[in-house]
Design an enzyme around this catalytic site. Structure first.
Site, mmCIF file in Angstrom:
data_model
loop_
_atom_site.group_PDB
_atom_site.id
_atom_site.type_symbol
_atom_site.label_atom_id
_atom_site.label_comp_id
_atom_site.label_asym_id
_atom_site.label_seq_id
_atom_site.Cartn_x
_atom_site.Cartn_y
_atom_site.Cartn_z
ATOM 1 N N GLU A 65 -1.733 -2.972 2.394
ATOM 2 C CA GLU A 65 -0.555 -2.228 1.909
ATOM 3 C C GLU A 65 -0.468 -2.259 0.383
ATOM 4 O O GLU A 65 0.491 -2.763 -0.209
ATOM 5 C CB GLU A 65 0.715 -2.783 2.548
ATOM 6 N N GLU A 81 -1.961 -1.155 11.676
ATOM 7 C CA GLU A 81 -0.716 -1.844 12.041
ATOM 8 C C GLU A 81 0.252 -0.849 12.653
ATOM 9 O O GLU A 81 0.480 0.222 12.093
ATOM 10 C CB GLU A 81 -0.024 -2.470 10.819
HETATM 11 C C1 BG6 Z 1 3.431 -5.051 7.185
HETATM 12 C C2 BG6 Z 1 2.590 -6.221 6.781
HETATM 13 O O1 BG6 Z 1 4.233 -4.735 6.086
HETATM 14 O O2 BG6 Z 1 4.343 -5.181 8.226
HETATM 15 C C3 BG6 Z 1 2.544 -7.353 7.773
HETATM 16 O O3 BG6 Z 1 1.290 -5.823 6.431
HETATM 17 C C4 BG6 Z 1 3.909 -7.520 8.404
HETATM 18 O O4 BG6 Z 1 2.090 -8.498 7.110
HETATM 19 C C5 BG6 Z 1 4.253 -6.238 9.145
HETATM 20 O O5 BG6 Z 1 4.041 -8.620 9.217
HETATM 21 C C6 BG6 Z 1 5.571 -6.287 9.907
HETATM 22 O O6 BG6 Z 1 6.596 -6.693 9.060
HETATM 23 P P1 BG6 Z 1 7.544 -7.910 9.428
HETATM 24 O O7 BG6 Z 1 8.376 -8.078 8.242
HETATM 25 O O8 BG6 Z 1 8.275 -7.481 10.635
HETATM 26 O O9 BG6 Z 1 6.648 -9.074 9.670
#
Ligand code: BG6
Length: 476
Positions: A194, A386
């Site tokens: 990111e 993701e």
């Molecule tokens: C992304 C990141 O922003 O979202 C991850 O690359 C992160 O590291 C994921 O865990 C989900 O966000 P969160 O805050 O729910 O863990």
């Protein structure tokens, strides 16, 4: 004319995604140095200021922590879910789910404890050898992020992280070390997780402290420039050292809709999308887009480039584009109504969408839109690295977790991926976020769970760490 594609390709890379600082634990074992993530404190919901990112740590706070002056502070990312000692069991469960790939990151400070060390830490290198071997044993292809929200802390304290150009060399040295070491085991690499987050949360994205900055934005975009150059140089090195390597960039895609068809809303949404896609524009097209000239001028941002930087960016663009997608956002030139949360950024409420327990808008069709938008912009292979649903899970009396809501979220997104493939998008893989429950990046909570595998641990750090299968895994 080619025939319309009807479904996922045979060699599609299905799997799950994690980050070292959210799973490994063992933050000070076997020679690992401290990282920026080790300084991030758990902040309960009641103590959080709206708009303040729990991840934005200041120099003052770091000094207090290092001096041991922080009462009752807990640092959940130091412990993770103890993947460091459970990786065999965890990878076996991934294999049981039929994973073709597993996305994980290397903790830079495990390999170079200070970031600028002359020689690597052999114990750190050996750990990832074992992890990759374990994956390959099951035919799982490792997909490795070089930098996922953890800069060696020493680089922050001595150089102010990525704001200093010298960090490019430390990073390329680290990249070269791991490319040489794992060249026969790892083919798929991502440079910065990111990468756009450096402009929103500079501590998280690049170990940059901004409290003394005269022009915060300038500092952030200068640091981003250093990461662009470092990423291009790492791409070059990967291609030289690992002939069949595939290197991708990684963007937190914040697809933004106009809240209405008022042209002011439409222009605002276009601007926000440009600010987001700026990062992939540089990494995929190899040059700064002209729309940034106005933004930089109006914000008094002057990027210091060295001669040769433009050529490096142009010559070593990425092989594929990867991104995270959790939700879509909506924006209005005159925001008045309800607001929603989101991954690092919120927006105005979209009345057509439901939200997660954390207020993130659920928008599977937005994923189809995003895929089409990306592909028509770059015509490069795409990889969703993701996507997932952070939710509260309950263990019922029979000891089971019935997470049908998560299955529903994933099913709907996967259906839209199939539609996008039919639309002509070249989609090569999908790794859902947090296939095993892990520490939340934004809040350091354990209760924000994404996994197919439940980990017995709570927000106070208590629990047996026992792994158990949720509903999806029991269905497989
Ligand atoms: C992304 C990141 O922003 O979202 C991850 O690359 C992160 O590291 C994921 O865990 C989900 O966000 P969160 O805050 O729910 O863990």
């Amino acid at each position: 004319m080619a025939k319309m594609k009807t479904g996922f390709p045979k060699d599609f890379l299905w799997g799950g995604a994690t980050a070292a600082n959210q799973i490994e634990g063992a933050y000070n074992e076997d020679g690992k140095g401290l990282s920026t993530a080790d300084m991030v404190r758990f902040i309960p919901k009641s103590e959080r200021n709206p708009g303040e990112h729990a991840l934005d740590v200041t120099k003052k706070q770091i000094n207090k922590i290092l001096a041991g002056n922080v009462e009752e502070a807990r640092f959940p990312k130091r412990e993770g879910i103890d993947f460091y000692h459970h990786y065999k069991e965890d990878i076996a469960l991934f294999a049981e789910m039929g994973f073709k790939t597993f996305r994980l990151s290397i903790a830079w400070s495990r390999i170079f404890p200070n970031g600028d060390d002359a020689t690597p830490n052999e114990a750190g290198l050996a750990f990832y050898d074992q992890v990759f071997d374990e994956c390959l044993k099951y035919g799982i292809e490792p997909l490795v992020t070089l930098s996922h929200y953890e800069t060696p802390l020493h680089l922050t304290l001595k150089y102010n992280g990525w704001s200093d150009r010298r960090v490019i060399e430390f990073f390329t040295n680290y990249a070269e070390t791991v490319f040489r070491r794992y060249k026969d085991k790892v083919k798929y690499w991502l440079t910065f997780n990111e990468i756009n987050i450096i402009a929103i949360s500079p501590y998280t994205g690049g170990g940059v402290l901004v409290e003394d900055a005269k022009n915060r934005l300038e500092l952030c975009y200068q640091a981003a420039h250093h990461q662009f150059v470092a990423s291009a140089l790492a791409t070059k090195l990967a291609h030289e050292i690992i002939p069949d390597a595939k290197v991708g960039c990684m963007l937190a895609r914040m697809t933004t809709y106009p809240a209405t068809n008022n042209p002011d809303d439409i222009l605002k949404a276009q601007h926000l999308n440009q600010m987001n896609l700026f990062f992939t524009d540089v990494q995929a097209r190899g040059e700064y887009p002209s729309y940034m000239d106005r933004y930089f001028t109006e914000n008094n941002i002057s990027i210091q480039k060295e001669s040769g930087d433009d050529e490096i960016l142009k010559e070593h663009t990425v092989d594929f584009i990867s991104f995270s997608y959790y939700m879509s956002l909506s924006t209005s030139a005159n925001p008045t109504g309800k607001q929603t949360g989101g991954n690092f950024m919120g927006g105005v409420k979209n009345e057509y969408l439901e939200t997660s327990d954390w207020g993130w808008q659920i928008d599977p069709k937005g994923l189809r839109y995003t895929l089409n938008d990306f592909y028509s912009r770059y015509e490069l292979p795409l990889f969703i690295v993701e996507n997932g649903l952070g939710a509260y899970d309950k263990v019922t009396a029979d000891g089971k977790i019935h997470d049908d809501y998560r299955i529903d979220y994933l099913r709907k997104h996967i259906e839209q991926m199939k539609e996008a493939i039919k639309d002509g998008v070249d989609l090569i893989g999908y790794t859902s976020w947090g296939p095993i429950d892990l520490i939340s990046a934004s809040t350091s909570e354990m209760s924000k769970r994404y996994g197919f595998i439940y980990v017995d641990k709570d927000d106070d750090g208590k629990g047996t760490l026992k792994r158990s299968k949720k509903r999806f895994l029991r269905l497989v």
